[in-house]
Design a protein around this motif. Structure first.
Motif, PDB file in Angstrom:
ATOM      1  N   ASN A 190       0.860  -1.181   0.000  1.00  0.00           N
ATOM      2  CA  ASN A 190       0.000   0.000   0.000  1.00  0.00           C
ATOM      3  C   ASN A 190       0.898   1.233   0.000  1.00  0.00           C
ATOM      4  O   ASN A 190       1.721   1.406   0.897  1.00  0.00           O
ATOM      5  CB  ASN A 190      -0.901   0.010   1.245  1.00  0.00           C
ATOM      6  N   ILE A 191       0.772   2.066  -1.027  1.00  0.00           N
ATOM      7  CA  ILE A 191       1.593   3.276  -1.136  1.00  0.00           C
ATOM      8  C   ILE A 191       0.965   4.360  -0.265  1.00  0.00           C
ATOM      9  O   ILE A 191      -0.217   4.676  -0.402  1.00  0.00           O
ATOM     10  CB  ILE A 191       1.686   3.759  -2.593  1.00  0.00           C
ATOM     11  N   THR A 192       1.759   4.935   0.621  1.00  0.00           N
ATOM     12  CA  THR A 192       1.231   5.941   1.560  1.00  0.00           C
ATOM     13  C   THR A 192       1.774   7.341   1.306  1.00  0.00           C
ATOM     14  O   THR A 192       1.244   8.314   1.852  1.00  0.00           O
ATOM     15  CB  THR A 192       1.567   5.538   3.004  1.00  0.00           C
ATOM     16  N   GLY A 193       2.813   7.462   0.515  1.00  0.00           N
ATOM     17  CA  GLY A 193       3.352   8.797   0.255  1.00  0.00           C
ATOM     18  C   GLY A 193       4.355   8.774  -0.876  1.00  0.00           C
ATOM     19  O   GLY A 193       5.167   7.854  -0.984  1.00  0.00           O
ATOM     20  N   ILE A 194       4.277   9.778  -1.753  1.00  0.00           N
ATOM     21  CA  ILE A 194       5.239   9.930  -2.842  1.00  0.00           C
ATOM     22  C   ILE A 194       5.704  11.377  -2.842  1.00  0.00           C
ATOM     23  O   ILE A 194       4.891  12.304  -2.857  1.00  0.00           O
ATOM     24  CB  ILE A 194       4.620   9.565  -4.206  1.00  0.00           C
ATOM     25  N   ASP A 195       7.008  11.578  -2.794  1.00  0.00           N
ATOM     26  CA  ASP A 195       7.525  12.928  -2.665  1.00  0.00           C
ATOM     27  C   ASP A 195       8.763  13.093  -3.531  1.00  0.00           C
ATOM     28  O   ASP A 195       9.475  12.133  -3.817  1.00  0.00           O
ATOM     29  CB  ASP A 195       7.862  13.224  -1.205  1.00  0.00           C
ATOM     30  N   SER A 196       9.012  14.317  -3.930  1.00  0.00           N
ATOM     31  CA  SER A 196      10.176  14.640  -4.747  1.00  0.00           C
ATOM     32  C   SER A 196      10.802  15.920  -4.232  1.00  0.00           C
ATOM     33  O   SER A 196      10.095  16.861  -3.853  1.00  0.00           O
ATOM     34  CB  SER A 196       9.759  14.818  -6.211  1.00  0.00           C
ATOM     35  N   LYS A 197      12.122  15.951  -4.197  1.00  0.00           N
ATOM     36  CA  LYS A 197      12.836  17.148  -3.787  1.00  0.00           C
ATOM     37  C   LYS A 197      14.099  17.256  -4.611  1.00  0.00           C
ATOM     38  O   LYS A 197      14.997  16.422  -4.487  1.00  0.00           O
ATOM     39  CB  LYS A 197      13.168  17.092  -2.293  1.00  0.00           C
ATOM     40  N   GLN A 198      14.143  18.255  -5.494  1.00  0.00           N
ATOM     41  CA  GLN A 198      15.252  18.440  -6.426  1.00  0.00           C
ATOM     42  C   GLN A 198      15.481  17.160  -7.221  1.00  0.00           C
ATOM     43  O   GLN A 198      14.599  16.728  -7.949  1.00  0.00           O
ATOM     44  CB  GLN A 198      16.496  18.909  -5.665  1.00  0.00           C
ATOM     45  N   ASN A 199      16.637  16.530  -7.073  1.00  0.00           N
ATOM     46  CA  ASN A 199      16.915  15.331  -7.873  1.00  0.00           C
ATOM     47  C   ASN A 199      16.714  14.047  -7.061  1.00  0.00           C
ATOM     48  O   ASN A 199      17.261  13.006  -7.385  1.00  0.00           O
ATOM     49  CB  ASN A 199      18.341  15.384  -8.427  1.00  0.00           C
ATOM     50  N   ARG A 200      15.933  14.139  -6.007  1.00  0.00           N
ATOM     51  CA  ARG A 200      15.654  12.969  -5.164  1.00  0.00           C
ATOM     52  C   ARG A 200      14.158  12.672  -5.139  1.00  0.00           C
ATOM     53  O   ARG A 200      13.337  13.585  -5.255  1.00  0.00           O
ATOM     54  CB  ARG A 200      16.153  13.193  -3.735  1.00  0.00           C
ATOM     55  N   ALA A 201      13.850  11.377  -4.946  1.00  0.00           N
ATOM     56  CA  ALA A 201      12.438  10.991  -4.864  1.00  0.00           C
ATOM     57  C   ALA A 201      12.279   9.891  -3.837  1.00  0.00           C
ATOM     58  O   ALA A 201      13.198   9.088  -3.604  1.00  0.00           O
ATOM     59  CB  ALA A 201      11.930  10.520  -6.222  1.00  0.00           C
TER      60      ALA A 201
END
Length: 768
Positions: A190-201
């Motif tokens: 179960n996916i609970t969060g997807i986030d991206s920051k600059q060149n990171r995910a």
């Protein structure tokens, strides 16, 4: 299809030339692992051909509900499965809008894979002519860090060979993953969060039911001809995945390099609400060190492993490649850092067997880890079983056993039984004996008794109680018998008085009696704690001894051998060599009804007992039993050739021992069983090591002394290996001229060679 396609090399696994038919086999053979996670050698870029995608995290599993037509009391409700985890290696490549996909390229030339076992990295390179006629050279290097075991690293190079082009590079994390072997096609994650920051995910998720929380992460850096390109990626995400897309215009002959770091942070090791924070720290560390420094650390870490565990063979490169491949994969699977983990039969290379723990660990793997690591590693494997003792008691209770009787599971992730074939779950109970034997074997080899009063005696009590309740008294025979069991030979189910199981039961009860006496006399405080925990009484101990002393063993006066089970001589005793080759392997050609009525033996059964307890029997008895049972053995278990190799060597039959060794060492490389695409046979790989060290080298512990009876196959010029015996490192080299022994450190050590006592002194070489 030719499965013997791996180039022979002493330190590397090499595939030359691209063959779509071999992709899944190579995904197994070139697998990577670092003890904490692992992955099949899937292509990073898109591939539309047949592929088996697989990434796995140690200790993370899902209880897939059992699927059986007939439910029986005591059945496990689920089969615990190592999960195909979110995939972080993906890197889509397109040129002028045309995706790179080896399945539809006009031409793939100079295709080469190399798994460098000496240094712990995997490389793939090729020249591809795309459907739009662009020609590119690709080289990819990948490794899973031993030092930072939550981190993997990829260096992906694309060079334009015949024209300028717009190159699009899209690293991504995909959480929309399923297991190929799912029983009900359940949603495991179960996916609970997807986030991206600059060149990171970061993709945060948890497993359904078991609620393991995982953060799958990636970070990327872009270079053109070695100069960093500070491109801001376009971010795209959906419900289960996230990608970063970079677009650059490249000129002919320029090389684009993507460095991608990725991996997993897990709440088994960190607070559940800190997984993204920890992942960021891992990426900070990786970025600061850089790919080349991380790769150099990897090479140094593997050099330390090989310094102790290598077996060097001179004069037979196929044999050399085979043993190093086995040692490499064992170390990729388990490094002994975490007593919550164990060794699955497929390791991190596939989903078959659920990735779970079997009796293979105690019977086959423990000797390898004891002799090539510090004894803490073997201790951790024993502690794993102690930590599951209460579950083993619960497993026995489900089958009607009482009073703290313990039945260790055939298959497990957390101590619960999760194997659902009745003839194995309920009847292949010899696994209990392997646990007890491992305790004995650990003490015999390390000289460390402390495990037994601290943990081991409680395990032995639970096991002895099980055997005491599992036998029943036969008025007919006036002895105790064991009905309805399956021995190691799974081609005989639900038999009575399997000799190996009966012998283990007798030995386990006698060993528990002996250890209870020692602990009561020498460790009184521990003994009082154990008595308090287990409610053990002197009368109960006496009862074990009485039963052990009167167990029935089927025996043939005609053949002068113990019978594998009561009805073995009622079978039509046609030897394997007289069986039509078109009927092999019988597990693929015959019905189970026919197999169960046949005399054919899947793997060592009686001979497994002769391997464990060889000091209980004479050389003549071993020879008689080997000559009787081996001709009926089809070796359709990966665990079979190694035991037979060791015993053939003990009998001085080196040509036969060598044949068995080659079979076990190259089982996967040459795909003897035509199933390598499903994953590798990790636990049987320890048997390969045993074939050389215990078989050819004749290593034993006799009367508390390290002993050797070295022999050498005529195909070899020499071989050498090291043994860590009670924190002293002994190096053994064997050639046709004789053997030599050295010891490192400051202390001397007394050993035996061919029965003769020798003292090894530091700095000296003793030749025999």
């Amino acid at each position: 299809m030719n499965q013997e396609y791996i180039t022979t090399h002493p330190w590397s696994i090499i595939e030359e030339g691209f063959d779509k038919e071999l992709v899944q086999s190579s995904e197994s053979l070139f697998s990577l692992g670092n003890g904490a996670m692992g992955q099949r050698a899937n292509f990073e870029e898109q591939y539309s051909g047949e592929t088996f995608q697989g990434s796995y995290i140690a200790g993370v599993y899902y209880p897939d509900k059992t699927r059986v037509g007939w439910w029986k009391n005591g059945y496990p409700e689920y089969f615990a499965k190592v999960l195909n985890a979110p995939n972080w290696i993906g890197i889509d490549i397109s040129l002028n809008g045309q995706p790179l996909n080896l399945a539809n390229c006009k031409k793939v030339a100079h295709f080469l894979r190399e798994l460098n076992m000496k240094e712990g990295w995997y490389k793939r390179s090729f020249v591809a002519t795309m459907p739009n006629d662009l020609e590119i050279a690709v080289e990819v290097v990948r490794f899973l860090s031993l030092d930072l075991d939550e981190l993997g690293a990829i260096q992906y190079n694309v060079q334009l060979l015949n024209a300028d082009a717009e190159v699009t590079v899209t690293p991504y994390v995909d959480g929309g993953i399923k297991n190929r072997d799912s029983n009900w096609d359940d949603k495991f994650w179960n996916i609970t969060g997807i986030d991206s920051k600059q060149n990171r995910a970061f993709v945060e998720s948890h497993t359904m039911k078991t609620q393991f929380k995982v953060c799958t992460f990636m970070g990327s850096e872009l270079y053109v001809d070695g100069v960093k390109a500070d491109e801001i990626p376009a971010v795209k995400k959906d419900e289960v995945s996230i990608s970063h897309t970079y677009k650059l215009n490249l000129q002919k002959d320029e090389t684009l390099t993507l460095i991608k770091y990725g991996g997993y942070t897990v709440d088994r090791n960190h607070p559940a609400d800190k997984l993204v924070e920890v992942a960021n720290r891992v990426l900070d560390q990786a970025s600061k060190l850089g790919f080349e420094a991380l790769l150099q650390m990897q090479k140094e870490a593997w050099a330390k492993i090989w310094e102790m565990s290598d077996i060097a063979i001179e004069g037979d490169v196929k044999a050399q490649q085979g043993i190093r491949f086995n040692i490499f994969q064992l170390n990729q699977t388990y490094l002994g850092k975490d007593s919550r983990l164990n060794i699955g039969p497929k390791g991190f290379t596939g989903e078959k067997y659920g990735g779970s723990t079997y009796w293979d660990t105690e019977a086959y793997c423990l000797p390898f880890y004891m002799a090539t690591k510090n004894q803490e590693v073997a201790w951790n494997l024993l502690e794993y079983r102690y930590n599951h003792l209460q579950k083993a008691i619960e497993n026995a209770e489900k089958l009607g056993f009482k009073n703290g009787a313990a039945l260790y599971p055939m298959v497990t992730m957390n101590g619960e039984e999760c194997h659902n074939e009745w003839e194995i779950t309920f009847e292949e109970i010899h696994r209990n004996g392997a646990i007890a034997f491992a305790i004995y074997n650990y003490h015999r080899f390390t000289g460390d008794y402390s495990y037994i009063p601290k943990m081991g005696l409680e395990v032995l009590i639970g096991i002895a109680r099980f055997w005491y309740q599992r036998v029943n008294f036969s008025e007919e025979k006036q002895q105790y018998v064991m009905l309805g069991v399956t021995g190691p030979n799974e081609y005989e189910n639900n038999v009575n008085n399997n000799w190996y199981t009966n012998y283990l039961a007798k030995w386990c009860m006698e060993y528990a009696v002996d250890q209870a006496k020692i602990v009561s006399e020498s460790y009184p405080e521990d003994y009082q704690r154990i008595i308090s925990n287990t409610k053990l009484s002197p009368t109960e101990i006496e009862d074990w001894a009485k039963v052990a002393d009167n167990i029935y063993f089927p025996f043939s006066e005609k053949h002068k051998v113990f019978l594998q089970q009561d009805g073995f001589l009622d079978k039509e005793l046609v030897r394997v060599q007289d069986l039509d080759k078109s009927q092999r392997p019988i597990n693929q050609k015959w019905s189970w009804d026919r197999i169960l009525r046949s005399p054919y033996i899947k793997q060592a059964d009686v001979l497994q007992g002769f391997y464990f307890f060889e000091d209980h029997f004479s050389q003549d008895e071993l020879e008689r039993h080997f000559d009787f049972y081996e001709p009926f053995t089809v070796h359709e278990s990966s665990l079979s050739p190694c035991v037979h190799s060791i015993q053939a060597a003990k009998l001085g039959r080196m040509e036969q021992a060598y044949t068995f060794y080659l079979r076990t060492s190259r089982l996967d490389l040459d795909d003897y069983n035509k199933e390598v695409e499903e994953g590798l046979h990790i636990t049987s790989m320890a048997g390969t090591w045993m074939s050389i060290v215990e078989g050819f080298g004749g290593m034993r512990v006799v009367d508390n002394v390290l002993s050797f009876t070295p022999q050498i196959p005529e195909q070899w010029k020499s071989y050498s290996f090291k043994i860590n015996f009670r924190n002293q490192i002994v190096t053994i080299t064997v050639s046709h001229k004789g053997s030599s022994f050295q010891i490192s450190g400051d202390d001397s050590l007394g050993i035996q060679v061919h029965g003769k006592s020798i003292t090894l002194m530091p700095g000296e070489t003793v030749n025999t």
